[in-house]
Design a protein around this motif. Structure first.
Motif, PDB file in Angstrom:
ATOM      1  N   ALA A   1      88.223  39.772  17.766  1.00  0.00           N
ATOM      2  CA  ALA A   1      88.663  39.417  16.618  1.00  0.00           C
ATOM      3  C   ALA A   1      88.550  40.736  15.441  1.00  0.00           C
ATOM      4  CB  ALA A   1      88.048  38.219  15.608  1.00  0.00           C
ATOM      5  N   PHE A   2      87.466  41.395  15.682  1.00  0.00           N
ATOM      6  CA  PHE A   2      87.328  42.567  14.985  1.00  0.00           C
ATOM      7  C   PHE A   2      88.273  43.560  15.377  1.00  0.00           C
ATOM      8  CE2 PHE A   2      85.085  46.587  14.287  1.00  0.00           C
ATOM      9  CZ  PHE A   2      84.714  46.243  13.202  1.00  0.00           C
ATOM     10  N   GLU A   3      88.636  43.749  16.566  1.00  0.00           N
ATOM     11  CA  GLU A   3      89.446  44.754  16.957  1.00  0.00           C
ATOM     12  C   GLU A   3      90.993  44.289  17.078  1.00  0.00           C
ATOM     13  OE1 GLU A   3      88.275  45.293  21.170  1.00  0.00           O
ATOM     14  OE2 GLU A   3      86.236  45.714  20.370  1.00  0.00           O
ATOM     15  N   ASN A   4      91.228  43.314  16.971  1.00  0.00           N
ATOM     16  CA  ASN A   4      92.877  42.833  17.119  1.00  0.00           C
ATOM     17  C   ASN A   4      93.232  42.232  15.677  1.00  0.00           C
ATOM     18  OD1 ASN A   4      92.594  43.691  19.807  1.00  0.00           O
ATOM     19  ND2 ASN A   4      92.246  41.511  20.480  1.00  0.00           N
ATOM     20  N   LYS A   5      92.154  41.828  14.957  1.00  0.00           N
ATOM     21  CA  LYS A   5      92.426  41.385  13.633  1.00  0.00           C
ATOM     22  C   LYS A   5      93.059  39.745  13.792  1.00  0.00           C
ATOM     23  CE  LYS A   5      92.136  45.439  10.986  1.00  0.00           C
ATOM     24  NZ  LYS A   5      90.910  45.687  11.756  1.00  0.00           N
ATOM     25  N   THR A   6      92.504  39.183  14.766  1.00  0.00           N
ATOM     26  CA  THR A   6      92.668  37.701  14.934  1.00  0.00           C
ATOM     27  C   THR A   6      91.593  37.065  14.698  1.00  0.00           C
ATOM     28  OG1 THR A   6      92.003  37.685  17.350  1.00  0.00           O
ATOM     29  CG2 THR A   6      94.256  38.044  16.828  1.00  0.00           C
ATOM     30  N   SER A   7      91.697  35.850  14.482  1.00  0.00           N
ATOM     31  CA  SER A   7      90.314  34.848  14.264  1.00  0.00           C
ATOM     32  C   SER A   7      89.792  34.334  15.826  1.00  0.00           C
ATOM     33  CB  SER A   7      90.515  33.632  13.501  1.00  0.00           C
ATOM     34  OG  SER A   7      91.114  32.621  14.192  1.00  0.00           O
ATOM     35  N   PRO A   8      88.402  34.552  15.826  1.00  0.00           N
ATOM     36  CA  PRO A   8      87.701  34.321  16.932  1.00  0.00           C
ATOM     37  C   PRO A   8      88.188  32.900  17.460  1.00  0.00           C
ATOM     38  CG  PRO A   8      86.137  34.935  15.381  1.00  0.00           C
ATOM     39  CD  PRO A   8      87.533  34.646  14.473  1.00  0.00           C
ATOM     40  N   ARG A   9      88.647  31.855  16.647  1.00  0.00           N
ATOM     41  CA  ARG A   9      89.129  30.464  16.932  1.00  0.00           C
ATOM     42  C   ARG A   9      90.341  30.724  17.571  1.00  0.00           C
ATOM     43  NH1 ARG A   9      88.104  25.535  15.740  1.00  0.00           N
ATOM     44  NH2 ARG A   9      86.436  26.131  14.473  1.00  0.00           N
ATOM     45  N   ASP A  10      91.541  31.319  17.121  1.00  0.00           N
ATOM     46  CA  ASP A  10      92.666  31.686  17.733  1.00  0.00           C
ATOM     47  C   ASP A  10      92.672  32.195  18.730  1.00  0.00           C
ATOM     48  OD1 ASP A  10      93.654  30.137  15.414  1.00  0.00           O
ATOM     49  OD2 ASP A  10      94.418  32.133  14.438  1.00  0.00           O
ATOM     50  N   TRP A  11      91.800  33.403  19.035  1.00  0.00           N
ATOM     51  CA  TRP A  11      91.658  34.201  20.337  1.00  0.00           C
ATOM     52  C   TRP A  11      91.043  33.225  21.502  1.00  0.00           C
ATOM     53  CZ3 TRP A  11      87.422  35.773  23.377  1.00  0.00           C
ATOM     54  CH2 TRP A  11      87.677  36.673  24.181  1.00  0.00           C
ATOM     55  N   THR A  12      90.079  32.620  21.123  1.00  0.00           N
ATOM     56  CA  THR A  12      89.552  31.622  22.018  1.00  0.00           C
ATOM     57  C   THR A  12      90.488  30.328  22.757  1.00  0.00           C
ATOM     58  OG1 THR A  12      87.408  31.910  20.863  1.00  0.00           O
ATOM     59  CG2 THR A  12      87.492  30.233  22.481  1.00  0.00           C
ATOM     60  N   LEU A  13      91.190  29.807  21.640  1.00  0.00           N
ATOM     61  CA  LEU A  13      92.059  28.617  21.955  1.00  0.00           C
ATOM     62  C   LEU A  13      93.122  29.015  22.797  1.00  0.00           C
ATOM     63  CD1 LEU A  13      91.934  26.621  18.741  1.00  0.00           C
ATOM     64  CD2 LEU A  13      90.764  26.341  20.861  1.00  0.00           C
TER      65      LEU A  13
ATOM     66  N   PHE B   1      80.881  25.890  33.642  1.00  0.00           N
ATOM     67  CA  PHE B   1      82.050  25.956  33.055  1.00  0.00           C
ATOM     68  C   PHE B   1      82.203  27.648  32.595  1.00  0.00           C
ATOM     69  CE2 PHE B   1      80.720  24.504  28.610  1.00  0.00           C
ATOM     70  CZ  PHE B   1      79.293  25.096  28.693  1.00  0.00           C
ATOM     71  N   PRO B   2      83.617  28.157  32.370  1.00  0.00           N
ATOM     72  CA  PRO B   2      83.662  29.283  32.372  1.00  0.00           C
ATOM     73  C   PRO B   2      83.811  29.629  30.771  1.00  0.00           C
ATOM     74  CG  PRO B   2      85.788  28.457  32.726  1.00  0.00           C
ATOM     75  CD  PRO B   2      84.744  27.338  32.623  1.00  0.00           C
ATOM     76  N   TYR B   3      83.448  30.934  30.445  1.00  0.00           N
ATOM     77  CA  TYR B   3      83.438  31.563  29.217  1.00  0.00           C
ATOM     78  C   TYR B   3      85.089  31.998  29.055  1.00  0.00           C
ATOM     79  CZ  TYR B   3      83.699  34.086  24.986  1.00  0.00           C
ATOM     80  OH  TYR B   3      83.903  34.826  23.705  1.00  0.00           O
ATOM     81  N   PRO B   4      85.786  31.417  28.192  1.00  0.00           N
ATOM     82  CA  PRO B   4      87.226  31.617  28.021  1.00  0.00           C
ATOM     83  C   PRO B   4      87.538  33.274  27.478  1.00  0.00           C
ATOM     84  CG  PRO B   4      86.756  30.303  26.187  1.00  0.00           C
ATOM     85  CD  PRO B   4      85.460  30.421  27.061  1.00  0.00           C
ATOM     86  N   SER B   5      87.576  33.882  28.611  1.00  0.00           N
ATOM     87  CA  SER B   5      87.410  35.550  28.316  1.00  0.00           C
ATOM     88  C   SER B   5      88.961  36.019  28.192  1.00  0.00           C
ATOM     89  CB  SER B   5      86.749  36.368  29.214  1.00  0.00           C
ATOM     90  OG  SER B   5      87.297  35.950  30.610  1.00  0.00           O
ATOM     91  N   GLY B   6      89.948  35.384  28.560  1.00  0.00           N
ATOM     92  CA  GLY B   6      91.142  35.678  28.749  1.00  0.00           C
ATOM     93  C   GLY B   6      91.912  35.243  30.058  1.00  0.00           C
ATOM     94  N   LYS B   7      91.769  36.026  31.111  1.00  0.00           N
ATOM     95  CA  LYS B   7      92.349  35.286  32.128  1.00  0.00           C
ATOM     96  C   LYS B   7      91.112  34.903  33.260  1.00  0.00           C
ATOM     97  CE  LYS B   7      96.681  37.803  32.728  1.00  0.00           C
ATOM     98  NZ  LYS B   7      97.480  38.780  33.774  1.00  0.00           N
ATOM     99  N   LEU B   8      91.711  34.118  34.345  1.00  0.00           N
ATOM    100  CA  LEU B   8      90.744  33.851  35.477  1.00  0.00           C
ATOM    101  C   LEU B   8      90.630  35.147  36.258  1.00  0.00           C
ATOM    102  CD1 LEU B   8      89.955  30.902  35.542  1.00  0.00           C
ATOM    103  CD2 LEU B   8      91.630  30.723  37.274  1.00  0.00           C
ATOM    104  N   HIS B   9      89.363  35.347  36.788  1.00  0.00           N
ATOM    105  CA  HIS B   9      89.121  36.400  37.645  1.00  0.00           C
ATOM    106  C   HIS B   9      88.493  35.812  39.115  1.00  0.00           C
ATOM    107  CE1 HIS B   9      84.843  36.034  37.013  1.00  0.00           C
ATOM    108  NE2 HIS B   9      84.921  36.266  35.776  1.00  0.00           N
ATOM    109  N   MET B  10      88.576  36.458  40.128  1.00  0.00           N
ATOM    110  CA  MET B  10      88.183  36.143  41.312  1.00  0.00           C
ATOM    111  C   MET B  10      86.944  35.516  41.541  1.00  0.00           C
ATOM    112  SD  MET B  10      90.198  36.320  43.609  1.00  0.00           S
ATOM    113  CE  MET B  10      92.100  36.761  43.873  1.00  0.00           C
ATOM    114  N   GLY B  11      85.881  35.736  40.575  1.00  0.00           N
ATOM    115  CA  GLY B  11      84.549  35.113  40.617  1.00  0.00           C
ATOM    116  C   GLY B  11      84.856  33.698  40.304  1.00  0.00           C
TER     117      GLY B  11
END
Length: 803
Positions: free
Chosen positions: A90-102, A41-51
């Motif tokens: 979260a640190f860089e964009n001032k969001t919460s890790p949870r929101d960013w991940t979801l 299963f993937p780490y939800p880093s943002g977008k899908l990549h080719m791997g």
RNA sequence: GCCGCUGUGGUGGAAUUGGUAGACACGUCAGACUCAAAAUCUGAUUCCCGCAAGGGAGUAACGGUUCAAGUCCGUUCAGCGGUACCA
């Protein structure tokens, strides 16, 4: 049927129909053979990549194939959702890790759906959800009660600016990867899991995985566990009894000095200048065994050789590892490379005690003993046995097994992870929280503006009370290593909504995973931890099998222009763009076709065009098959028809073997392309009657459908209005056409191909020889030559040996 | 250093048990269709000699086993991966 192939129209339509058919839902069915297919299963880093696309396409091809084979397939997906990147974001964009991940999960989920992967979405898991990690906390407490979890001090890489522990790979040239601060080694107290208790089992059970896991993964795990059998020898010395560990007790008479780690406790008994030297040099990087980086100091103390009673100097040396063996080594410079370099540098005695093939020192192989008292003339192996026997019977030593494997440190000084369910009570008691308090939820109101772990300064969360006694207590603010989550998710997929226990009996129906797919980078850590966890669960009678993953495929990386795709290099390929341009089927087809799955794959847009072209040809072929008609006059099959049937049936046989036994998916695509070309040719020639063309084209659609499911589903519906392609069975080759009578024999002369003959495969060897040897073209070579012998390979080849 | 793996056309790769090396594609070249382009279709495409028929060489290098080697064995070289003072 549409005039042109338009994946952008077909794919969304078809995917909607699949959802309505509910074909991917996995239900326990004891009448069918089960098949559990899982991609990491993937780490939800943002977008899908080719791997990701590659791993999930491979998994999907296998899952769809097994469904067509009539198996009851479980093919789930989820999210490895805890981890450091969320905190950084979260640190860089001032969001919460949870929101960013979801948010990332939502985006990636829709991308996976676009690619048409046949997941049972009802089983989706995100490891950051309380429903998941509550069971981790529960299990942690069970392990604690069983004594399999303990706390000890250990050295870590500490970033003094970010106030956090760094993993080894986050330390670049001695500096923190984000802060740039010089990393310090710091001793902190951390939780450990006793994986070393299972070292033997983890090693032995690798035997069960042989032939089902890639050899290199098995070797890497073996090396990582690092079992070695050796001898503990006691040396009497000025500073008391010193135990050393050696695997080469046959070289005992060649010992000219002992070396201890610069952290060794015996150092306390030495002079101040020696203590100071060791203090300053013990942490120096020790890479390489060249003389420059080897450092040591004579302790001023001596030990006594157990046999010769000679005095042996004791040194402190930086090449001795503190926490392996006993931290003290007997040094035999004549027969060990590092001891040799060290002895040369500090001008220590070198005494040869093994004679072998070579005379150059150091000679490190086994050989025949010399200068070894009563043991002279013995072979190494025999000598080891006898020396061990003597040492044991005289209380001078013992035989022992050591492992390289260390216990697993699971504490992370991080926020975005599973809280460790322990409390430190005012009275000094360290204890698990009461199980009724679970889950210990991760608070959402956190402050990222202060450096360090936010849990550490979240006062209302950190300060608590002991439920039993009401006493004040502090929570453990460390969270679990995220490898903890990924060590058992494969079991949880069997019963993702179970809310009264960690796992129920469904896990024993679905497990083990029949086919696991993922990157080679997880060869040791994840795959070892997951195997370990499985054994823990087995010990607790929660699971039955010995191993979690029956069969493993490790796929190679996806590259661009020979190097890894990365944002910083600007060479990323966005799967989304390609799916929009060519459709999911083309992307899936290309990624399977371009390279064997275990190889690395260099991305090429040109290659994608080629795959798209093939699907267009396939689409057009379908149209032609539909309107194809031919005379149906004869009962007998013509020669052309027999050749056609033979070719397609052989393809069915080959493809089935490729997918099921060889994991060779790229050759499936080639075979389908060849068959497609054959159909196109034969439709043009009009030599094959339409019933055959029709029947076998249907088989070809099924064969291709695991790789390009949308186009195949759509074409199938154009031919068969009653049953969709999912109700079909994987075709079985017709044995009547696998071995046809007239075959091409190749004729070699002295191993060199000279001519091809079409002959009946059942001809006698004599008859074949008559035909071949009387052929004018062959005679040219054999005239005036002596025929030594003729080799026959039935149905294939004749080799004429001449002189 | 040690352990493991891999070396095949211009490129990705195929050759499954030792038995037709280069399947299937990409690219390139030529042709058809088109006012033109795209798309599509047809053909050629390992290298060397030859107009051709044909011949020779050829799977990192060298050697070996065999009627026959990309495949098995030995030595060397190159690349990739793992691991690193693990006694």
């Amino acid at each position: 049927m549409q005039e042109d192939y338009k994946p952008q129209e077909i794919e969304p339509k078809v995917q909607k129909e699949w959802d309505e058919l509910n074909i991917n839902k996995a239900k326990i069915d004891k009448d069918k053979e089960k098949f559990y297919c899982l991609s990491m299963f993937p780490y939800p880093s943002g977008k899908l990549h080719m791997g990701h696309v590659r791993t999930y396409t491979i998994g999907d091809v296998i899952a769809r194939f097994q469904r067509l084979k009539g198996k009851n397939v479980l093919h789930p997906i989820g999210w490895d959702a805890f981890g450091l990147p969320a905190e950084n974001a979260a640190f860089e964009n001032k969001t919460s890790p949870r929101d960013w991940t979801l948010k990332n999960i939502d985006q990636m989920r829709s991308q996976l759906k676009q690619l048409g992967f046949s997941y049972d979405w009802d089983r989706e898991i995100a490891t950051c959800s309380e429903d998941y990690y509550v069971w981790e906390q529960w299990f942690f407490i069970q392990l604690y009660k069983d004594g399999l979890v303990y706390k000890k001090k250990s050295l870590v890489n500490w970033d003094p600016v970010d106030k956090t522990v760094l993993a080894n790979e986050q330390v670049i040239d001695g500096k923190g990867w984000r802060s740039g601060a010089t990393v310090e080694t710091k001793e902190i107290s951390q939780w450990f899991l006793r994986i070393t208790d299972f070292a033997d089992e983890l090693l032995e059970d690798l035997e069960l995985l042989k032939d089902h896991w890639p050899d290199n993964v098995i070797t890497m795990q073996k090396n990582w566990i690092g079992k070695s059998e050796g001898t503990i020898v006691n040396f009497d010395s000025d500073i008391g009894n010193l135990e050393i560990f050696t695997t080469r007790v046959d070289t005992l008479f060649g010992v000219t000095f002992l070396a201890a780690s610069m952290n060794h406790e015996s150092i306390k008994q030495c002079d101040a200048n020696i203590i100071k030297f060791c203090e300053t040099n013990k942490n120096i990087s020790q890479a390489g065994d060249d003389q420059k980086s080897l450092l040591g100091i004579f302790s001023g103390k001596y030990a006594t050789h157990p046999f010769t009673k000679q005095k042996i100097p004791i040194w402190f040396a930086n090449y001795i590892v503190d926490d392996y063996g006993t931290g003290v080594v007997m040094c035999v410079p004549a027969h060990d490379t590092r001891d040799f370099s060290f002895a040369k540098k500090y001008d220590l005695e070198i005494k040869e005690v093994i004679k072998g093939k070579s005379d150059t020192l150091p000679f490190i192989s086994h050989g025949t003993l010399c200068s070894s008292g009563d043991y002279d003339g013995l072979e190494s192996k025999e000598a080891m046995k006898l020396i061990n026997k003597y040492l044991i019977s005289n209380n001078l030593g013992s035989v022992e097994t050591k492992f390289r494997l260390r216990d697993w440190g699971i504490s992370r000084q991080r926020y975005w992870g599973c809280p460790i369910p322990m409390i430190y009570r005012d009275d000094g008691e360290v204890m698990p929280v009461d199980e009724s308090e679970l889950p210990i939820k991760l608070p959402n109101d956190i402050d990222f503006t202060v450096a360090g772990n936010p849990l550490d300064h979240h006062e209302s969360w950190k300060y608590t009370k002991c439920k039993l006694t009401g006493k004040d207590a502090i929570r453990e603010t460390d969270t679990l290593d995220t490898f903890f989550e990924s060590s058992w998710y494969q079991a949880r997929f069997a019963c993702p909504t179970e809310n009264t226990s960690m796992l129920n009996n469904d896990a024993n129906y679905w497990l083990p995973v029949d086919q696991y797919v993922g990157g080679i980078e997880h060869a040791v850590l994840h795959l070892l931890y997951a195997r370990f966890f499985h054994k823990l669960l087995r010990k607790k009678n929660i699971l039955k099998d010995k191993e979690p993953f029956k069969s493993l495929i490790t796929q190679g990386m996806v590259l661009k222009d020979g190097s890894k795709m990365s944002k910083s290099k600007g060479n990323t390929i966005d799967p989304q763009d390609l799916v929009e341009k060519y459709g999911a089927d083309t992307v899936r087809l290309f990624i399977i076709f371009a390279s064997p799955i275990e190889n690395s794959l260099d991305w090429s847009d040109k290659g994608v065009e080629g795959s798209y072209r093939f699907l267009k040809r396939f689409w057009n072929l379908a149209k032609e098959v539909k309107s194809y008609s031919s005379k149906e006059d004869s009962e007998e099959y013509s020669k052309d028809e027999i050749n056609f049937l033979s070719s397609i049936n052989l393809t069915i046989k080959k493809v089935s073997n490729d997918i099921e036994n060889r994991y060779s998916l790229n050759t499936i695509v080639s075979s389908c392309m060849e068959s497609t070309n054959l159909f196109i040719k034969e439709i043009k020639n009009k030599r094959i009657r339409s019933k055959i063309i029709n029947d076998y084209f249907m088989k070809l659609i099924i064969i291709l459908s695991p790789i390009t499911p949308h186009i195949c589903y759509e074409i199938w519906n154009q031919f068969d209005k009653k049953d969709n392609i999912f109700k079909q069975k994987w075709p079985v080759p017709d044995k009547n056409y696998l071995e046809i009578d007239d075959v091409v024999f190749i004729v070699q002369i002295n191993g060199k191909l000279r001519k091809r003959f079409e002959l009946n495969r059942n001809l006698k060897e004599n008859d074949i020889e008559n035909i071949v040897l009387n052929d004018d073209d062959i005679k040219k070579y054999t005239d005036n030559k002596e025929i030594v012998k003729v080799i026959h390979v039935k149905g294939k080849l004749v080799n004429i040996v001449i002189k």
